[in-house]
Design an enzyme around this catalytic site. Structure first.
Site, PDB file in Angstrom:
ATOM      1  N   ASN A   8      27.834 -31.637   3.222  1.00 17.11           N
ATOM      2  CA  ASN A   8      26.651 -32.495   3.159  1.00 17.11           C
ATOM      3  C   ASN A   8      25.424 -31.724   2.681  1.00 17.11           C
ATOM      4  O   ASN A   8      24.289 -32.068   3.012  1.00 17.11           O
ATOM      5  CB  ASN A   8      26.359 -33.131   4.520  1.00 17.11           C
ATOM      6  CG  ASN A   8      25.484 -34.374   4.388  1.00 17.11           C
ATOM      7  OD1 ASN A   8      25.409 -34.989   3.331  1.00 17.11           O
ATOM      8  ND2 ASN A   8      24.811 -34.753   5.473  1.00 17.11           N
ATOM      9  N   ASP A  27      10.258 -32.812   3.939  1.00 14.26           N
ATOM     10  CA  ASP A  27      10.974 -32.287   5.096  1.00 14.26           C
ATOM     11  C   ASP A  27      10.133 -32.229   6.362  1.00 14.26           C
ATOM     12  O   ASP A  27      10.644 -31.886   7.430  1.00 14.26           O
ATOM     13  CB  ASP A  27      11.542 -30.900   4.780  1.00 14.26           C
ATOM     14  CG  ASP A  27      12.713 -30.973   3.800  1.00 14.26           C
ATOM     15  OD1 ASP A  27      13.303 -32.062   3.660  1.00 14.26           O
ATOM     16  OD2 ASP A  27      13.025 -29.950   3.167  1.00 14.26           O
ATOM     17  N   GLU A  50      20.137 -36.565   4.123  1.00 18.81           N
ATOM     18  CA  GLU A  50      21.361 -36.465   4.913  1.00 18.81           C
ATOM     19  C   GLU A  50      21.662 -37.746   5.670  1.00 18.81           C
ATOM     20  O   GLU A  50      22.810 -38.051   6.004  1.00 18.81           O
ATOM     21  CB  GLU A  50      21.255 -35.284   5.885  1.00 18.81           C
ATOM     22  CG  GLU A  50      21.432 -33.924   5.251  1.00 18.81           C
ATOM     23  CD  GLU A  50      20.175 -33.368   4.615  1.00 18.81           C
ATOM     24  OE1 GLU A  50      20.135 -32.171   4.320  1.00 18.81           O
ATOM     25  OE2 GLU A  50      19.207 -34.146   4.395  1.00 18.81           O
ATOM     26  N   HIS A 109      20.091 -32.813  10.684  1.00 16.17           N
ATOM     27  CA  HIS A 109      19.435 -31.695  11.364  1.00 16.17           C
ATOM     28  C   HIS A 109      17.953 -31.946  11.617  1.00 16.17           C
ATOM     29  O   HIS A 109      17.433 -31.635  12.698  1.00 16.17           O
ATOM     30  CB  HIS A 109      19.622 -30.407  10.557  1.00 16.17           C
ATOM     31  CG  HIS A 109      19.159 -30.484   9.133  1.00 16.17           C
ATOM     32  ND1 HIS A 109      18.433 -29.479   8.529  1.00 16.17           N
ATOM     33  CD2 HIS A 109      19.291 -31.447   8.169  1.00 16.17           C
ATOM     34  CE1 HIS A 109      18.164 -29.793   7.277  1.00 16.17           C
ATOM     35  NE2 HIS A 109      18.680 -30.991   7.038  1.00 16.17           N
TER      36      HIS A 109
END
Length: 421
Positions: A91, A310, A338, A381
């Protein structure tokens, strides 16, 4: 793995930022393509970057990774791999996208694939541009999505690419361009998503000896006469990972200092610090560190975060405890990460009592009483880490599948343990 976060107030913490994932990926690829030996100092060694290392080794590059450095014997622009080579990038979208152009320098067609989520993440704009430059591409399942087999050659020339989905498409082409048979002129159409990452790409390329002429974020001309030469490259600290600790001070109150950060970095995620200042935090810069303090009430803001993708979720967590509404715009491309981060973030915030709604290219968060709950980060994450920080602000929040942080920040829970315990 499940981690439950207690409520914390007035934290006092000093940590060191992990190395930048974005810089590490790009330095690894440039070093692999270069002539001569390179040493990457302080690389990020996490699941994503390890996938890039493994892929480059599969392409015939000699790589030796230690705890504090990676040594790479470059292939001088010519990968050597057997017919039928498959790179499973799981991924890691960065790995798959950045390598898609470079595999044109292999001596046989290469197939790039990934997990189920990766096969939902579009690569059609990149594939179209590579086809113009000489690639022959076959999609193995769904047109426009991995897995795809890339063969042909990197002829070079003039082309364009849609940058609105991901700047990584343009970065991919640029990183391979010094090895094209003709110079590459790349025009970027649309408003580039995450455009600061193009600055990172160009900076790494220049350090390894490439020559690039650019007109802001619209046009890039890359020489095919100035190729990469092996060098020693030091990876700077990562503002994306540091953002969680900045938010910890904002949400819980108190003071957090993050060391090993470059004050004049081109990383777009530095924008979060300006946002926190506007919300009421006090931010202090030193030569190699940043300190964030908050002892008062946070106010909501309206902000364009298109160059800081991010840290959008990190900012959403701070917004959830602010006393006035926050509107974050320019973030429609988060649906291709993701997970669909725009939808997931809003839905998970609502689970904890927040008022959060999405509207195409933005998310709106208004004040509401918050409570504990269980958060499934959908194997993302950044969702896990951002909600962990909010969890410390409200207490009683459990993160399931917490090991997914290993993708970019394996030491996250260890660094946070002094606050959790």
């Amino acid at each position: 793995m499940i981690v439950t976060l207690p409520k914390r107030r007035s934290v006092d913490l000093t940590v060191t930022a992990p190395p930048s994932k974005s810089y590490t990926h790009r330095a690894l690829i440039a070093a692999a393509l270069a002539r001569g030996t390179s040493t990457i100092i302080k690389p990020l060694l996490a699941e994503d970057t390890n996938l890039t290392i493994t892929a480059l080794a599969t392409l015939g590059v000699n790589i030796s990774a230690g705890e504090r450095s990676v040594t790479i014997e470059g292939c001088d622009g010519s990968f050597s791999c057997p017919p039928g080579t498959v790179l499973d990038l799981e991924n890691s979208g960065t790995s798959l996208r950045l390598l898609s152009s470079s595999v044109l320098l292999a001596d046989h067609p290469v197939t790039l694939t990934g997990n189920a989520r990766m096969q939902e993440r579009p690569v059609d704009p990149l594939a179209h541009t590579l086809s113009v430059l000489g690639a022959k591409i076959t999609f193995k399942k769904k047109p426009g999505f991995p897995p795809l087999t890339i063969g042909g050659s990197l002829e070079g020339g003039t082309t364009s690419i849609d940058g609105s989905v991901s700047s990584q498409f343009a970065s991919s082409v640029l990183m391979a361009a010094p090895y094209s048979r003709k110079p590459v002129t790349l025009a970027i159409t649309g408003t580039p998503a995450s455009q600061s990452y193009l600055d990172i790409t160009v900076g790494v390329m220049a350090k390894f000896g490439a020559k690039i002429h650019r007109e802001k974020y619209k046009l890039f001309e890359v020489s095919n006469q100035d190729r990469y030469t092996g060098c020693t490259y030091v990876i700077e600290g990562d503002y994306s990972s540091a953002s969680y600790f900045f938010a910890l001070a904002a949400i819980c109150g108190g003071k957090v200092t993050v060391n090993d950060l470059t004050p004049d970095s081109v990383q777009g995620d530095r924008l979060l610090l300006g946002a926190l200042t506007k919300m009421g935090c006090h931010v202090t810069w030193s030569h190699t560190s940043v300190t964030v303090e908050n002892e008062g009430i946070l106010s909501g803001i309206t902000i364009d975060m298109s160059s800081s993708p991010d840290t959008v979720q990190t900012l959403c967590m701070v917004a959830a405890v602010a006393k006035t509404p926050t509107v974050i715009t320019g973030i429609g491309h988060l649906k291709y990460k993701e997970s669909d981060r725009l939808a997931v973030t809003a839905e998970r915030l609502r689970q904890l009592g927040a008022f959060a709604e999405t509207d195409g290219n933005r998310i709106i968060i208004r004040p509401a009483p918050l409570h504990g709950g269980t958060i499934d980060p959908a194997n993302d994450h950044r969702t896990a880490m951002s909600f962990a920080i909010l969890g410390l602000g409200i207490g009683g929040v459990s993160i399931t599948g917490a090991e997914c942080v290993n993708k970019s920040f394996p030491a996250f829970w260890t660094m946070l343990s002094g606050v959790i315990e």
